[in-house]
Design an enzyme around this catalytic site. Sequence first.
Site, PDB file in Angstrom:
ATOM      1  CB  CYS A   2      20.724 -27.279  29.864  1.00 55.43           C
ATOM      2  SG  CYS A   2      19.588 -26.006  29.347  1.00 55.43           S
ATOM      3  NE  ARG A  27      23.374 -29.986  36.775  1.00 53.86           N
ATOM      4  CZ  ARG A  27      24.601 -29.707  37.150  1.00 53.86           C
ATOM      5  NH1 ARG A  27      25.179 -30.429  38.070  1.00 53.86           N
ATOM      6  NH2 ARG A  27      25.278 -28.724  36.619  1.00 53.86           N
ATOM      7  CD1 TRP A  75      15.269 -24.454  34.254  1.00 54.70           C
ATOM      8  CD2 TRP A  75      16.353 -22.760  33.284  1.00 54.70           C
ATOM      9  NE1 TRP A  75      14.969 -23.316  34.945  1.00 54.70           N
ATOM     10  CE2 TRP A  75      15.622 -22.254  34.374  1.00 54.70           C
ATOM     11  CE3 TRP A  75      17.111 -21.871  32.525  1.00 54.70           C
ATOM     12  CZ2 TRP A  75      15.627 -20.900  34.727  1.00 54.70           C
ATOM     13  CZ3 TRP A  75      17.121 -20.518  32.865  1.00 54.70           C
ATOM     14  CH2 TRP A  75      16.373 -20.068  33.961  1.00 54.70           C
ATOM     15  CG  ASN A  99      24.022 -27.914  28.812  1.00 57.17           C
ATOM     16  OD1 ASN A  99      22.968 -28.282  28.314  1.00 57.17           O
ATOM     17  ND2 ASN A  99      24.591 -28.522  29.837  1.00 57.17           N
ATOM     18  N   GLY A 100      24.045 -23.684  27.330  1.00 58.59           N
ATOM     19  CA  GLY A 100      24.618 -22.345  27.159  1.00 58.59           C
ATOM     20  C   GLY A 100      23.720 -21.489  26.300  1.00 58.59           C
ATOM     21  CD  GLU A 470      19.205 -18.535  52.044  1.00 60.48           C
ATOM     22  OE1 GLU A 470      19.434 -17.710  51.148  1.00 60.48           O
ATOM     23  OE2 GLU A 470      19.039 -19.746  51.809  1.00 60.48           O
ATOM     24  CE  LYS A 474      16.368 -21.550  50.251  1.00 60.34           C
ATOM     25  NZ  LYS A 474      17.599 -20.965  50.007  1.00 60.34           N
ATOM     26  CD  GLU A 477      15.399 -20.514  46.135  1.00 62.16           C
ATOM     27  OE1 GLU A 477      15.667 -20.795  47.316  1.00 62.16           O
ATOM     28  OE2 GLU A 477      16.146 -20.771  45.210  1.00 62.16           O
ATOM     29  CG  HIS A 493      14.631   4.866  55.538  1.00 62.54           C
ATOM     30  ND1 HIS A 493      14.801   6.206  55.785  1.00 62.54           N
ATOM     31  CD2 HIS A 493      15.212   4.219  56.583  1.00 62.54           C
ATOM     32  CE1 HIS A 493      15.471   6.367  56.908  1.00 62.54           C
ATOM     33  NE2 HIS A 493      15.736   5.175  57.422  1.00 62.54           N
ATOM     34  CE  LYS A 589      21.334 -27.636  44.664  1.00 60.48           C
ATOM     35  NZ  LYS A 589      20.878 -26.805  45.793  1.00 60.48           N
TER      36      LYS A 589
HETATM   37  O1  M6R Z   1      25.769 -23.076  43.084  1.00 63.56           O
HETATM   38  P1  M6R Z   1      25.748 -21.655  43.584  1.00 63.56           P
HETATM   39  O2  M6R Z   1      25.885 -21.552  45.051  1.00 63.56           O
HETATM   40  O3  M6R Z   1      26.775 -20.800  42.864  1.00 63.56           O
HETATM   41  O4  M6R Z   1      24.344 -21.119  43.160  1.00 63.56           O
HETATM   42  C1  M6R Z   1      23.967 -19.795  43.394  1.00 63.56           C
HETATM   43  C2  M6R Z   1      22.468 -19.626  43.329  1.00 63.56           C
HETATM   44  O5  M6R Z   1      21.990 -19.972  42.067  1.00 63.56           O
HETATM   45  C3  M6R Z   1      21.747 -20.490  44.373  1.00 63.56           C
HETATM   46  O6  M6R Z   1      22.200 -20.222  45.653  1.00 63.56           O
HETATM   47  C4  M6R Z   1      20.232 -20.262  44.320  1.00 63.56           C
HETATM   48  O7  M6R Z   1      19.927 -18.976  44.748  1.00 63.56           O
HETATM   49  C5  M6R Z   1      19.495 -21.321  45.135  1.00 63.56           C
HETATM   50  N1  M6R Z   1      18.337 -21.749  44.423  1.00 63.56           N
HETATM   51  C6  M6R Z   1      19.087 -20.850  46.467  1.00 63.56           C
HETATM   52  O8  M6R Z   1      18.227 -21.685  47.136  1.00 63.56           O
END
Ligand code: M6R
Length: 594
Positions: A2, A27, A75, A99-100, A470, A474, A477, A493, A589
């Site tokens: 948000c 964001r 959001w 927000n929150g 990672e 990616k 996401e 395992h 974001k």
């Molecule tokens: O701003 P931050 O690095 O603290 O954010 C952490 C995660 O929310 C962020 O890395 C998220 O996993 C991304 N979407 C990864 O691509």
Amino acid sequence: MCGIIGYIGNKEKKEVVLDGLRELEYRGYDSAGISILSNDVLSTFKTTGKLINLEVKCKDFKSSGFGVAIGHTRWATHGKATEINAHPHFGEVSSVVHNGIIENFLDIKKQLESREKVFLSQTDTEVIVHLFEENLSICSNHIKAFKKTIDSLIGSYAILLITKSAPDKIFYAKNGSPLLIGSNGDEIYFASSSTPLIGLVDRVCYLEDGDVGYMDISSFDNLKNIQPMSGEKISSQKEGYRYFMEKEIYEQHKILKDTIRGRILDDSINLELPADFIDGINKVSICACGTSYHAGLSAKYLFEREAKIKTDVFIASEFRYAEPIIEKDSLFIVVSQSGETADTLEALKLANKNGLKTLAICNVDSSSIVREAKYYLLTRAGVEKGVASTKAFSSQVMLLWMLGIYMAQHKKTISNEKIKIQVDNISNSLEATKVNSCIHDKLKKLSKRYLHGHGFFFIGRDIFYPLALEGALKLKEISYLHAEGYPGGEMKHGPIALADSELFCVSLMPKHLLYDKIKNNTQELSARDATICIIAQEYNEVADDVVFIDKFDSYMEEFFAMMIVLQILALEIAIRLGNDVDMPRNLAKSVTVE
Ligand code: M6R
């Protein structure tokens, strides 16, 4: 997540608020709205989807002269992403954005409903405006009514409220979610992050948790801790790339130069930390979320291998409530691109409360995490717009690697010759992140073969395990395909039960680290008919597909080269699937609620 904008002044308030919201768009959000109070008329517009829908909805609206306005990108947390649930929420004469999360909203809602208040939305936020209006009918003035309202709330919030009965004021409250107020002498701006204020104000106040009050055009100077704010608005452009994510992948070799700039002196690492920083530190705890957690996990291997310092890595949301054992001789490191991630920020506060030495590795100067940490090092990656983090990750790993060598220097756990070799490896790693157009073309072609099946395993060993995590994140996401990262040795395992001809395996096979081990693990999957795509320097018979990286002499150079391949692979698969790469579904974001 948000976003909030507020404005007091004479400009066309609709445009000011929409401009501010556009700055927060990257964001992530699913609906948006604005309320404008001018000439005794309070007008509210809300829509689902992108800001363009809101622009269309209020295209004929104009407000002249002085007034106040608030805007919000939502959001969804409580209640679906519908127009009714979008902010601002309004009562009879007031409007609020938030927000929150208000944790006790159901109790408040029940009480208000028992007193005949009617709710339109399913949100937690709507209670604020109704409670305020009820308090206003009891209290002698507005600020008393607003403070009484805020006192009833449990949870995290950044709140702006406007009301027809105080048409020159914006009421604000902050607890756990970021909120700033800026001024240029003639106008007052509010925002949930500094980006929308750049170029518009010359002074700014970062509100602290517990701050509650109101602003009118003349009260800015009464705030505490006013800081100068300079800089011109630099609007990020895609510069010919299809997506911001693609641009950010390509610019990694440039931004990494900034990450290391001034931090290598006479073949050793020189960080902006006091000379006695490492004294008395016997352990490291790293805490972060998502991609930043993967960077932290990579650092564990480097810290333990080079600096011989025991390192634990925690997912921030799991740290806070686990009653962690806090050891006083630990350095507590938080890693965050945005510097606003609620779980990471709260873990940092806990570490500070317990008297630990805390260090933030962060990309955003003046963010909440940077301001909360006792020490900080900036990753200098520049604004990252793609929701899927790329250049933030490489800059975090690079800076953490340098921190590992820095600690090793101080603890004298590696020789000067080895430090020199590592410093050379760092420079070469910058080269390794340069995108080779042949590799990109290859991945573009390859991506069409990886669109079906029941899922992906990304496997790696040692520091290539967090890189596998990672790579899987990616892909997940932005392609919405099921992908998991695993340490190669873990296959037998359990996970290998999923291996069949419909499983894809992306295997990270560095020549300079545990090559034979990962080859064996990959063979186990190949023997069960999984389609194997290896990323390696050389051909290997276990592969169905090979993505070659250039020849490198160290595993860290291979790490950065493979990282590029994983990022582009995810990008190309997502593009083929027709997804919005920069703003993937359900993601934000900056995750400012826990
Ligand atoms: O701003 P931050 O690095 O603290 O954010 C952490 C995660 O929310 C962020 O890395 C998220 O996993 C991304 N979407 C990864 O691509």
